[in-house]
Design an enzyme around this catalytic site. Structure first.
Site, mmCIF file in Angstrom:
data_model
loop_
_atom_site.group_PDB
_atom_site.id
_atom_site.type_symbol
_atom_site.label_atom_id
_atom_site.label_comp_id
_atom_site.label_asym_id
_atom_site.label_seq_id
_atom_site.Cartn_x
_atom_site.Cartn_y
_atom_site.Cartn_z
ATOM 1 N N GLY A 66 0.897 -1.256 0.141
ATOM 2 C CA GLY A 66 -0.135 0.138 0.140
ATOM 3 C C GLY A 66 0.911 1.406 0.005
ATOM 4 O O GLY A 66 0.304 2.380 0.128
ATOM 5 N N LYS B 134 5.641 -0.446 -13.963
ATOM 6 C CA LYS B 134 6.798 -1.062 -13.846
ATOM 7 C C LYS B 134 6.862 -2.168 -14.739
ATOM 8 O O LYS B 134 6.106 -3.033 -14.929
ATOM 9 C CB LYS B 134 6.957 -1.541 -12.288
ATOM 10 C CG LYS B 134 8.507 -2.342 -12.266
ATOM 11 C CD LYS B 134 8.809 -2.003 -10.480
ATOM 12 C CE LYS B 134 8.139 -3.257 -9.928
ATOM 13 N NZ LYS B 134 8.470 -3.306 -8.560
ATOM 14 N N ASP C 74 -8.288 -10.763 -8.472
ATOM 15 C CA ASP C 74 -7.530 -10.641 -9.787
ATOM 16 C C ASP C 74 -7.900 -9.590 -10.716
ATOM 17 O O ASP C 74 -9.106 -9.639 -11.371
ATOM 18 C CB ASP C 74 -7.350 -12.192 -10.422
ATOM 19 C CG ASP C 74 -6.663 -12.156 -11.681
ATOM 20 O OD1 ASP C 74 -6.294 -11.168 -12.198
ATOM 21 O OD2 ASP C 74 -6.460 -13.556 -12.304
ATOM 22 N N ASP D 250 2.747 -1.274 -9.761
ATOM 23 C CA ASP D 250 4.026 -1.264 -9.352
ATOM 24 C C ASP D 250 4.495 -2.681 -8.971
ATOM 25 O O ASP D 250 5.212 -3.227 -8.534
ATOM 26 C CB ASP D 250 4.391 -0.462 -8.167
ATOM 27 C CG ASP D 250 5.927 -0.423 -7.705
ATOM 28 O OD1 ASP D 250 6.726 -0.475 -8.706
ATOM 29 O OD2 ASP D 250 6.166 -0.464 -6.343
ATOM 30 N N TRP E 53 2.284 2.878 -2.426
ATOM 31 C CA TRP E 53 1.815 3.840 -3.568
ATOM 32 C C TRP E 53 0.438 4.545 -3.238
ATOM 33 O O TRP E 53 -0.042 5.558 -3.498
ATOM 34 C CB TRP E 53 1.680 3.262 -5.111
ATOM 35 C CG TRP E 53 2.895 2.933 -5.427
ATOM 36 C CD1 TRP E 53 4.090 3.143 -4.916
ATOM 37 C CD2 TRP E 53 3.539 2.804 -6.911
ATOM 38 N NE1 TRP E 53 5.290 3.019 -5.816
ATOM 39 C CE2 TRP E 53 4.799 3.084 -7.221
ATOM 40 C CE3 TRP E 53 2.446 2.937 -7.999
ATOM 41 C CZ2 TRP E 53 5.626 2.808 -8.385
ATOM 42 C CZ3 TRP E 53 3.004 2.892 -9.373
ATOM 43 C CH2 TRP E 53 4.558 2.856 -9.431
ATOM 44 N N ASP F 196 -5.568 -6.123 -5.404
ATOM 45 C CA ASP F 196 -4.334 -6.995 -5.225
ATOM 46 C C ASP F 196 -4.946 -8.376 -4.900
ATOM 47 O O ASP F 196 -6.258 -8.319 -4.408
ATOM 48 C CB ASP F 196 -3.387 -6.493 -4.056
ATOM 49 C CG ASP F 196 -2.057 -7.123 -3.894
ATOM 50 O OD1 ASP F 196 -1.190 -6.408 -4.776
ATOM 51 O OD2 ASP F 196 -1.863 -8.242 -3.613
#
Length: 199
Positions: free
Chosen positions: A51, A149, A85, A109, A53, A69
C-alpha cells in the site's frame, strides 16, 4: 549510480516517514518529473499491496483511490481496496463501479515473485505488464494516464511498442530509489487514445 548506502537510505526513510515500502519514493519522484496525476483524478493502483503507492496517492489527488491486489491491504483513510485478480471481468466491473465509471489514471508497481532465472522472470514481468495494460485499455477514460513497472530484456521492446499504440506520449524512466543492479524501468504513458477495438 545508486549504492548500498542509497538502498539503506530509502528503506530507513520509509520507516521514519511511515511509508509501508520504499517504493513510495519511486512514485513521488515520477510524479514530480512527469505530473501524471492531477488533484481530481480517480486512480486505480494494481498490485497495490502493501500500500505504499496508495499512501502517496492520498496526497496527490482528492479523487477516488482504489487499490487492487490478490492479497488484503491494511485499511487506510480515503482508499478503497479490492481483493481479487484484476484481469477478471468481475473485478474490472467492481472497480468501474467504485470509480463512478471514470478511471483517470492506472498505476501498477507489481512484480512477479522472482525465481532467479533472468529470462524467465523478465518474461513473467512483461506478461504482468501486459495484463496491466489490458486493464488500463479497458477502463481508462479518453486522455487518461498509465504508469507501469517493467523490466529491461528481450521482450521489453515489443511491450513498449504495444503501449505506444494506445497512448499519445510514452517514455521510460528509472527512479533514483530503484535498487542497485535491478533491471526495472517504469513506463510513463500519457493521453490515452481510445480506439474502436478497445472495450
Amino acid at each position: 549510480m545508486t549504492s548500498q548506502w542509497t538502498q539503506d537510505k530509502y528503506h530507513k526513510k520509509a520507516l521514519k516517514e511511515g511509508f509501508r515500502a520504499r517504493a513510495a519514493y519511486k512514485l513521488t519522484e515520477i510524479q514530480k518529473r512527469f505530473s501524471i496525476i492531477r488533484d481530481d483524478d480517480n486512480v486505480v493502483d494494481l498490485g497495490a499491496a502493501p500500500g505504499s503507492w496508495l499512501q502517496v496517492l492520498q496526497a496527490l489527488t482528492h479523487g477516488r483511490i482504489i487499490g487492487v491486489d490478490l492479497n488484503p491491504i491494511a485499511p487506510m483513510e480515503g482508499v478503497t481496496t479490492v481483493v481479487g485478480d484484476f484481469t477478471t471481468p468481475e473485478v474490472q466491473e467492481e472497480v468501474r463501479e467504485l470509480a463512478g465509471g471514470v478511471v483517470s489514471v492506472v498505476t501498477c508497481d507489481a512484480a512477479p515473485k522472482l525465481s532467479g532465472a533472468t529470462s524467465y522472470d523478465q518474461a513473467r514481468a512483461i506478461a504482468l505488464g501486459e495484463d496491466a495494460l489490458g486493464f488500463a485499455v479497458t477502463l481508462l477514460k479518453e486522455g487518461g494516464n498509465f504508469l507501469c513497472k517493467s523490466f529491461q530484456g528481450e521482450d521489453f521492446p515489443e511491450f513498449y511498442a504495444e503501449v505506444k499504440k494506445h497512448f499519445r506520449s510514452v517514455r521510460t524512466y528509472r527512479p533514483h530509489a530503484s535498487r542497485r543492479g535491478s533491471r526495472e524501468v517504469y513506463i510513463i504513458a500519457k493521453n490515452f487514445k481510445r480506439s474502436g477495438d478497445d472495450a
